[in-house]
Design an enzyme around this catalytic site. Structure first.
Site, PDB file in Angstrom:
ATOM      1  N   CYS A 188     -61.906 -78.568  52.344  1.00  0.00           N
ATOM      2  CA  CYS A 188     -60.664 -79.077  52.949  1.00  0.00           C
ATOM      3  C   CYS A 188     -59.478 -78.808  52.039  1.00  0.00           C
ATOM      4  CB  CYS A 188     -60.797 -80.562  53.281  1.00  0.00           C
ATOM      5  SG  CYS A 188     -61.395 -81.557  51.930  1.00  0.00           S
ATOM      6  N   GLU A 238     -60.502 -88.622  56.595  1.00  0.00           N
ATOM      7  CA  GLU A 238     -60.309 -87.471  55.698  1.00  0.00           C
ATOM      8  C   GLU A 238     -60.456 -86.222  56.562  1.00  0.00           C
ATOM      9  OE1 GLU A 238     -59.417 -87.518  52.631  1.00  0.00           O
ATOM     10  OE2 GLU A 238     -59.907 -89.520  51.891  1.00  0.00           O
TER      11      GLU A 238
END
Length: 456
Positions: free
Chosen positions: A247, A213
């Site tokens: 993010c 990720e």
């Protein structure tokens, strides 16, 4: 130290032998108890997240809530995981798909979500029958210790080893050891694309499994028919929330040329109303950056944006107060392919860009190396389905009339390209924490071969 790490891996591997023998629904019951234990401490844990990371208190509580929610999700999943029984072409044969735990799941998490990301991984990994070894960010070690102590007590109260959810604190040396360690049956890494690439190569070198990720350079696209009453608060939350350190933060805002000036003026006005202050203060909407290094990255990016032709229409400076505070910033006037626009700076800088046509702006959304989150604002039904289709967004998260941030735990979370391709949390993400065996059972007295082959 590496000696501590070695001892911890051995204990976690031993604990797995106990955990793997426990039926999945019983594992789910223990995970349910972990969720309840976190629920009871949610405010103090949220305070600790806020203290260490710098995000506002309600966001700190919110990410502990995500862990609680994933525990609830995992409980139901513990009675549902399994593979199909497939029709065999051979008489008297059964063909089944068996799923088993991979074993030990290493989980390396980042500073910006020091609880939730571990929760997504560990709750689902646990009901699948895995032990977990967590390495949190070195700058958020207190919350890692606090969460691990809560989990360990629940495990030990159920008379299973606390080492099922082990913790190692440390820096890059420990992370490297995990990536290279063949005893890590799966390594889940959340962090920058640069470090993620190094991790992926180390894991791949030993033919290990990784779940990545990584970064995002997320865009919101606003068409001329958009509801601006939705656009302004959405862009504000996506770009300014967590001081730009998600993010899924919106870093690019594409505005149709017919509404560009109006939206920029309204957005600048909204930015001016953002309440900046102590993250523990209930009135604060925007806290500090995590480190001094982040402040430097912010200033460097603002300077590069100016050099490349951008105009700072709001913010752009360090705030004169104790702590790592910077002004939330809006930059206009850059081309879609400016180098700084294609650079993910983990700070609250929003690049506002003009477009004319749907086809060009969809291409601009996809031209960056990352592919995490994306969003359009429109009322055009055909455009919505083109956006969701094969020539639309190439991201793992594709939104309509909502911002890029704020994903729910029920859907798989993750992205494509340099975002790493990993998926965590909902949908069928549980499969990543298990290994699949295709099993054939012959319950007849004959030995027919597949594909009609005769070997006599």
């Amino acid at each position: 130290s590496l000696e501590d790490y070695e001892e911890t891996v051995k204990k976690a591997k031993e604990a797995w032998k106990v955990w793997a023998d426990i039926p999945a629904p019983k594992r789910g019951e223990i995970v349910r108890q972990i969720g309840d234990a976190l629920r009871q401490k949610i405010k103090v844990l949220g305070s600790l997240v806020s203290l260490e990371m710098g995000k506002i208190f309600v966001e700190g509580v919110g990410e502990v809530q995500e862990y609680v929610d994933v525990c609830d999700y995992a409980v139901g999943l513990s009675r549902m995981i399994g593979g199909p029984i497939l029709p065999s072409e051979r008489p008297g044969h059964a063909l089944i798909e068996q799923w088993n735990p991979v074993g030990l799941v290493g989980i390396i998490t980042a500073f910006n979500f020091p609880v939730a990301v571990y929760g997504w991984n560990s709750a689902i990994a646990m009901i699948c029958g895995n032990a977990c070894l967590w390495k949190g960010a070195p700058t958020t070690s207190l919350i890692s210790v606090a969460v691990t102590k809560i989990i360990a007590k629940v495990l030990e109260d159920n008379r299973v080893p606390g080492a099922i959810c082990s913790l190692v604190c440390g820096g890059a040396d420990i992370g490297t050891a995990m990536a290279r360690d063949e005893r890590m049956d799966l390594l889940s890494f959340t962090g920058s694309t640069k470090v993620g690439k190094q991790v992926a190569l180390m894991v791949q070198e030993r033919f290990g499994r990784s779940l990545l990720e990584l970064g995002g350079n997320n865009a919101i696209i606003v068409f001329e028919d958009a509801d601006l009453n939705l656009v302004i608060p959405s862009a504000l939350f996506a770009a300014v929330g967590t001081a730009g350190q998600r993010c899924t933060t919106a870093r690019r805002l594409f505005l149709h040329e017919s509404i560009h000036d109006e939206v920029v003026a309204k957005l600048a006005k909204a930015y001016a109303q953002v309440r900046i202050g102590d993250p523990w203060d209930s009135d604060t909407l925007y806290g500090p950056l995590h480190t001094k290094e982040a402040v430097k990255m912010f200033l460097d990016a603002v300077e590069q944006a100016k050099q490349q032709g951008g105009s700072v229409v709001y913010g752009g400076k360090v705030i004169n107060r104790p702590g790592n505070y910077v002004e939330p910033t809006i930059v206009t006037g850059l081309p879609h392919n400016a180098p700084i626009v294609h650079t993910e700076t983990f700070a609250p800088i929003l690049y506002v860009l003009k477009f004319k046509e749907e086809e060009e702006v969809f291409a601009w959304n996809n031209e960056v190396k990352q592919g995490l989150s994306s969003s359009i604002f429109t009322k055009d039904l055909g455009r919505i389905f083109r956006w969701l289709g094969p020539k639309g967004s190439d991201c793992g998260i594709v939104n309509v009339n909502i911002p890029t941030s704020g994903a729910e735990i029920g859907g798989a979370f993750g992205g494509e390209k340099h975002t790493g391709g990993g998926r965590e949390s909902g949908s069928d993400s549980w499969k990543l924490y298990m290994r699949r065996s295709t099993c054939t059972i012959n319950y007849s007295k004959d030995l027919p071969l597949a594909q009609g082959i005769k070997f006599q």
